[in-house]
Design a protein around this motif. Structure first.
Motif, PDB file in Angstrom:
ATOM      1  N   ARG B 357      34.809 -31.841 -82.535  1.00 25.29           N
ATOM      2  CA  ARG B 357      34.051 -32.910 -81.663  1.00 25.29           C
ATOM      3  C   ARG B 357      34.798 -34.466 -81.570  1.00 25.29           C
ATOM      4  O   ARG B 357      35.199 -34.904 -82.588  1.00 25.29           O
ATOM      5  CB  ARG B 357      32.743 -33.333 -82.468  1.00 25.29           C
ATOM      6  CG  ARG B 357      31.789 -34.356 -81.579  1.00 25.29           C
ATOM      7  CD  ARG B 357      30.318 -34.378 -81.887  1.00 25.29           C
ATOM      8  NE  ARG B 357      30.047 -34.688 -83.407  1.00 25.29           N
ATOM      9  CZ  ARG B 357      30.368 -35.785 -83.976  1.00 25.29           C
ATOM     10  NH1 ARG B 357      30.704 -36.905 -83.179  1.00 25.29           N
ATOM     11  NH2 ARG B 357      30.128 -36.246 -85.157  1.00 25.29           N
ATOM     12  N   PHE B 358      35.255 -34.262 -80.281  1.00 26.11           N
ATOM     13  CA  PHE B 358      36.230 -35.532 -80.005  1.00 26.11           C
ATOM     14  C   PHE B 358      35.225 -36.644 -79.447  1.00 26.11           C
ATOM     15  O   PHE B 358      34.103 -36.496 -79.001  1.00 26.11           O
ATOM     16  CB  PHE B 358      37.082 -35.252 -79.057  1.00 26.11           C
ATOM     17  CG  PHE B 358      38.024 -34.292 -79.298  1.00 26.11           C
ATOM     18  CD1 PHE B 358      38.995 -34.082 -80.315  1.00 26.11           C
ATOM     19  CD2 PHE B 358      37.714 -32.694 -78.617  1.00 26.11           C
ATOM     20  CE1 PHE B 358      39.786 -33.120 -80.542  1.00 26.11           C
ATOM     21  CE2 PHE B 358      38.701 -32.078 -79.006  1.00 26.11           C
ATOM     22  CZ  PHE B 358      39.634 -31.844 -79.904  1.00 26.11           C
ATOM     23  N   SER B 359      35.516 -37.882 -80.046  1.00 27.21           N
ATOM     24  CA  SER B 359      34.653 -39.076 -79.333  1.00 27.21           C
ATOM     25  C   SER B 359      35.906 -39.513 -78.342  1.00 27.21           C
ATOM     26  O   SER B 359      36.795 -40.332 -78.631  1.00 27.21           O
ATOM     27  CB  SER B 359      34.495 -40.000 -80.236  1.00 27.21           C
ATOM     28  OG  SER B 359      33.259 -39.836 -81.135  1.00 27.21           O
ATOM     29  N   ALA B 360      35.517 -39.352 -77.050  1.00 26.00           N
ATOM     30  CA  ALA B 360      36.574 -39.757 -75.872  1.00 26.00           C
ATOM     31  C   ALA B 360      35.935 -40.736 -74.991  1.00 26.00           C
ATOM     32  O   ALA B 360      34.840 -40.485 -74.790  1.00 26.00           O
ATOM     33  CB  ALA B 360      37.023 -38.318 -75.138  1.00 26.00           C
ATOM     34  N   GLY B 365      41.049 -37.292 -66.685  1.00 20.69           N
ATOM     35  CA  GLY B 365      42.573 -36.845 -67.365  1.00 20.69           C
ATOM     36  C   GLY B 365      42.253 -36.716 -68.896  1.00 20.69           C
ATOM     37  O   GLY B 365      43.271 -36.421 -69.668  1.00 20.69           O
ATOM     38  N   VAL B 366      40.983 -37.215 -69.561  1.00 19.26           N
ATOM     39  CA  VAL B 366      40.982 -36.876 -70.983  1.00 19.26           C
ATOM     40  C   VAL B 366      40.941 -35.531 -71.574  1.00 19.26           C
ATOM     41  O   VAL B 366      41.611 -35.303 -72.209  1.00 19.26           O
ATOM     42  CB  VAL B 366      39.544 -37.513 -71.131  1.00 19.26           C
ATOM     43  CG1 VAL B 366      39.288 -37.291 -72.709  1.00 19.26           C
ATOM     44  CG2 VAL B 366      39.342 -39.164 -71.127  1.00 19.26           C
ATOM     45  N   LEU B 367      40.247 -34.693 -70.880  1.00 19.50           N
ATOM     46  CA  LEU B 367      40.132 -33.293 -71.170  1.00 19.50           C
ATOM     47  C   LEU B 367      41.475 -32.561 -70.864  1.00 19.50           C
ATOM     48  O   LEU B 367      41.890 -32.158 -71.998  1.00 19.50           O
ATOM     49  CB  LEU B 367      38.988 -32.496 -70.173  1.00 19.50           C
ATOM     50  CG  LEU B 367      38.615 -31.158 -70.759  1.00 19.50           C
ATOM     51  CD1 LEU B 367      37.912 -31.494 -72.122  1.00 19.50           C
ATOM     52  CD2 LEU B 367      37.501 -30.847 -69.856  1.00 19.50           C
ATOM     53  N   ILE B 385      31.799 -28.248 -74.574  1.00 19.06           N
ATOM     54  CA  ILE B 385      30.729 -28.712 -74.013  1.00 19.06           C
ATOM     55  C   ILE B 385      31.277 -30.223 -73.867  1.00 19.06           C
ATOM     56  O   ILE B 385      31.672 -30.795 -74.646  1.00 19.06           O
ATOM     57  CB  ILE B 385      29.869 -28.809 -75.014  1.00 19.06           C
ATOM     58  CG1 ILE B 385      29.225 -27.158 -75.521  1.00 19.06           C
ATOM     59  CG2 ILE B 385      28.301 -29.385 -74.611  1.00 19.06           C
ATOM     60  CD1 ILE B 385      28.439 -27.088 -76.489  1.00 19.06           C
ATOM     61  N   GLN B 386      31.051 -30.657 -72.854  1.00 19.68           N
ATOM     62  CA  GLN B 386      31.130 -32.382 -72.331  1.00 19.68           C
ATOM     63  C   GLN B 386      29.761 -32.473 -71.662  1.00 19.68           C
ATOM     64  O   GLN B 386      29.125 -32.255 -71.049  1.00 19.68           O
ATOM     65  CB  GLN B 386      32.192 -32.559 -71.538  1.00 19.68           C
ATOM     66  CG  GLN B 386      32.351 -33.908 -71.306  1.00 19.68           C
ATOM     67  CD  GLN B 386      33.711 -34.178 -70.757  1.00 19.68           C
ATOM     68  OE1 GLN B 386      34.327 -33.375 -70.361  1.00 19.68           O
ATOM     69  NE2 GLN B 386      33.916 -35.275 -70.417  1.00 19.68           N
ATOM     70  N   LYS B 387      29.248 -33.704 -72.199  1.00 19.24           N
ATOM     71  CA  LYS B 387      28.022 -34.146 -72.108  1.00 19.24           C
ATOM     72  C   LYS B 387      27.805 -35.884 -72.088  1.00 19.24           C
ATOM     73  O   LYS B 387      28.634 -36.198 -72.477  1.00 19.24           O
ATOM     74  CB  LYS B 387      26.947 -33.806 -73.227  1.00 19.24           C
ATOM     75  CG  LYS B 387      26.613 -32.333 -72.910  1.00 19.24           C
ATOM     76  CD  LYS B 387      25.362 -32.148 -73.925  1.00 19.24           C
ATOM     77  CE  LYS B 387      24.805 -30.739 -73.742  1.00 19.24           C
ATOM     78  NZ  LYS B 387      23.739 -30.313 -74.780  1.00 19.24           N
ATOM     79  N   ILE B 397      33.196 -34.725 -76.634  1.00 18.61           N
ATOM     80  CA  ILE B 397      33.514 -33.556 -76.307  1.00 18.61           C
ATOM     81  C   ILE B 397      33.820 -32.535 -77.544  1.00 18.61           C
ATOM     82  O   ILE B 397      34.375 -32.908 -78.441  1.00 18.61           O
ATOM     83  CB  ILE B 397      34.989 -33.681 -75.802  1.00 18.61           C
ATOM     84  CG1 ILE B 397      34.998 -34.752 -74.556  1.00 18.61           C
ATOM     85  CG2 ILE B 397      35.518 -32.407 -75.051  1.00 18.61           C
ATOM     86  CD1 ILE B 397      36.255 -35.105 -73.781  1.00 18.61           C
ATOM     87  N   VAL B 398      33.128 -31.529 -77.204  1.00 25.21           N
ATOM     88  CA  VAL B 398      33.090 -30.308 -78.203  1.00 25.21           C
ATOM     89  C   VAL B 398      33.680 -29.139 -77.673  1.00 25.21           C
ATOM     90  O   VAL B 398      33.512 -28.812 -76.666  1.00 25.21           O
ATOM     91  CB  VAL B 398      31.367 -30.165 -78.642  1.00 25.21           C
ATOM     92  CG1 VAL B 398      31.471 -28.693 -79.496  1.00 25.21           C
ATOM     93  CG2 VAL B 398      30.818 -31.090 -79.316  1.00 25.21           C
ATOM     94  N   MET B 399      34.725 -28.889 -78.670  1.00 30.82           N
ATOM     95  CA  MET B 399      35.196 -27.504 -78.442  1.00 30.82           C
ATOM     96  C   MET B 399      35.392 -26.525 -79.508  1.00 30.82           C
ATOM     97  O   MET B 399      35.133 -27.015 -80.507  1.00 30.82           O
ATOM     98  CB  MET B 399      36.692 -27.740 -78.099  1.00 30.82           C
ATOM     99  CG  MET B 399      36.994 -28.546 -77.050  1.00 30.82           C
ATOM    100  SD  MET B 399      38.833 -28.755 -76.640  1.00 30.82           S
ATOM    101  CE  MET B 399      38.980 -29.794 -75.308  1.00 30.82           C
TER     102      MET B 399
END
Lengths: 437, 437
Positions: B357-360, B365-367, B385-387, B397-399
């Motif tokens: 889980r990233f805090s972006a 261009g972040v992803l 998952i990006q919400k 952002i969850v991967m």
């Protein structure tokens, strides 16, 4: 240290697994046991056909006496199955003061009393971990792991074939007959599936579980038994709607001096661990007075899983032999002199929850007449599902009940099935649901 | 037949259960064992406070030597816990040629090597079924039931407190801190919860499981360990969305000569039996090369469930005593002379699936930058998952990933966490999912 000499009678599927496992895992078996296990002789009526595991020809014989009369052989592994000549082999082995390992539940459930008494008299071990629950150490768990407990209940999925069929009926929405045919083609069911699908095999296993849990002799024919061949796709679907999966459960439960024992299709709530045992797997849910719930799960059959259980017995006995002792744990879990006849609760007296599916004509007053009869018999309704409306035709009415007595239920259904508005025989499936009163 | 004389050191919660069980179930214990168990002395520093089970005053003493030096006492039950004086009590008991039953995982995981060697030298049994998995016969199952197997893996929920907390976080959607406070108020968690929630207790148990499964000495500090205190409600929810429950798993897995061993929060797919172990329960999923999957479940703690395991050890030893033997089953499952140091796989080399889980910051261009770094490190993304969209603010952002190597993951996260578009430290939770490549 001395080696342990083994003789194997029955070189079929499980026997082949035993030979393979003894060979493949010889190194760790020796590291654990402290000496070598030597398979000295393999006996089978067919020693010509090739097996998965090739053995030197001089190991093979068609004469069981080559094992039974060999004074060097310590342990006889009986994997012939069936009643005769397996019974003779085991008796001869014990009489010749050899220890026995067997997977033969049918034999033990039927002639176990004589065999266990003979073993006790000869002070030789007769071990049968592989006979119930395949690879699952259920015998050891009841006899040793939970030895300190009064066993309140054991609920088990003890037959993999019928669990496979019920699972496929649930996931693939197919009829019993269709799934059975598939299972036969895949080799998961026998050409004559009676033993598996009519609960005979499960009854053999339940008889052994009862003996171990309560230290009682169990007359096999007295166990109440229903198979799964009467389960229809319609009932599987209604069960799902009500939050249940249908499983062939073997149930043992203690009520003071009486013991309840029955095998039949049972609706089990989705959340229960037993409801989530799928395919060929077996499982046991045991409640002890001190342990509370214990749940065990694993392969109930199959070459290597069953061989794993057979070898665990071989090692157990070998440890006794190396220490010069035997009959360290009584075969029936209780000292032989304390074993009594079981006092089974008559099936009419059991109390449980019920599922009924009535085929009723869709006329005014139908529900009221059925409900009226149930009320007269003190059967309290928990849920009702009535669907489809075909004037003048039979529609299913499904009901579940709060805890009721079997004899009241039978009396009520007899009356209901005689009503002119009810067609055919009402379907009855028992429910295990501790959330319902 | 001679009676078996017991001495109990430690009259706390479990000790009280042992006394109660010996009394309540004396009849069936005798029917199973064939003789009486006689509790001759109970030692505790506090013999004044009332217990649930009252005992005659002459049974009580504050002096452990009253047990350790009594030649009539066969078995010493150590339920003091902690390192000292428990270590001295057990050593003295073995030196005085008494058998020992203990539930002390911390002691055995730390000083087990010396104690097991001493027991082997004195040829006295040291049994510890109650130390891992409470009432579940996990020690007996690994050591005896699955003795024929090379153990491929053991995955376990070995700490009830942390499983209770994770279950409540999932069902009640509350934060770790809130649930921990509740658990402390209910007595399910200690005032200092470190041992339970930081995986220390699970590490003690995993060390014992590793020893039994592989016959190796395990340096406790070398086990990779993460607790559950860093698990946020947000991660529990994302896990649910992805089809997982978060469990504190202890994992042992054999790779040829190397053994992987780690304790950390792990996402487990809903369908897996371990994902459905809730509340205080413990469970073990063992895969043997012959047995295939075996799953055991039960109360991992509690007065009576733990007492059930203690008494099962007492009966096991009593059976040896009655037959005049001892050290029938080696304490560490393998013959002492074969025990070697464990060869642990460095945690950097493990391969598994990951959840990040990233805090972006929500910028173009972040992803692409995150995904680019992962790709460079050979980490293949399974789901994203990006919400939420808050311009200029951090969004999660969850991967999840396909199987990747821990060292690549660590290298990638180090680079990602240094990006100016990423805030705080990325959350990493490992996933056990055999459905994913």
């Amino acid at each position: 240290m001395r080696h342990i000499h083994l003789g194997l009678i029955g070189f079929g599927n499980i026997g082949t697994g035993v030979v393979k496992l003894l060979r493949d895992n010889a190194d760790i078996l020796e590291k654990r046991l402290g000496t070598k296990l030597v398979l000295k002789k393999i006996v089978d009526i067919d020693i010509e056909s090739p097996r998965l595991t090739a053995v030197e020809p001089q190991l093979l014989s068609t004469d069981a006496d080559a094992i039974l009369n060999d004074p060097e052989i310590d342990i006889v592994i009986e994997l012939v199955g069936g009643y005769q000549p397996a019974l003779k082999f085991i008796s001869d082995a014990l009489n010749n003061r050899k220890h026995v390992v067997t997977a033969n539940k049918a034999l033990l459930a039927t002639y176990g009393n004589d065999l266990f008494q003979l073993a006790a008299k000869k002070q030789r071990n007769i071990c049968f971990e592989a006979s119930v629950g395949g690879t699952i150490p259920i015998i050891k768990t009841i006899r040793e792991g939970l030895v300190a407990n009064r066993i309140r209940s054991v609920l088990g999925i003890m037959n993999g074939t019928s669990n496979y069929i019920l699972t496929k009926m649930t996931t693939d929405r197919e009829d019993f007959e269709t799934v059975l045919k598939e299972a036969q083609e895949l080799g998961f069911a026998e050409a004559d599936p009676t033993f598996d699908v009519e609960g005979v095999d499960a009854a053999h296993k339940l008889a052994l579980v009862l003996t171990l849990a309560y230290g009682r002799r169990v007359p096999l024919d007295d166990l109440y038994r229903e198979g799964i061949s009467g389960i229809s796709q319609q009932d599987v679907e209604f069960a799902g709607e009500l939050g249940y999966h249908i499983k062939l459960l073997a149930i043992a439960r203690q009520h003071d001096e009486l013991i309840e024992a029955r095998i039949h299709p049972t609706m089990v709530p989705f959340h229960h661990l037993l409801a989530n045992v799928n395919g060929n797997y077996n499982a046991f849910h045991i409640i002890g007075d001190a342990s509370d719930s214990v749940f065990l799960y694993g392969q109930g059959a199959g070459m290597m899983p069953t061989a794993s259980a057979v070898i665990s017995d071989v090692i157990d006995i070998s440890r006794d032999i190396l220490k010069g002792v035997s009959w360290r744990v009584p075969a029936r879990s209780f000292q032989e002199e304390t074993i009594e006849d079981i006092n089974l609760m008559p099936v009419e007296n059991i109390m449980t929850h019920y599922y009924f599916r009535f085929s009723a004509l869709d006329r005014p007053g139908v529900l009221s007449r059925i409900a009226g009869i149930l009320a007269e018999e003190n059967i309290s309704i928990a849920t009702v599902i009535q669907k489809g409306r075909k004037k003048g035709q039979a529609v299913p009415i499904v009901m579940t009940t709060h805890k009721s007595t079997e004899q009241n239920v039978r009396r009520a259904l007899e009356q209901i099935d005689r009503l002119d508005i009810v067609q055919g025989q009402t379907v009855l499936i028992r429910i295990e649901d501790d959330r319902l009163p």
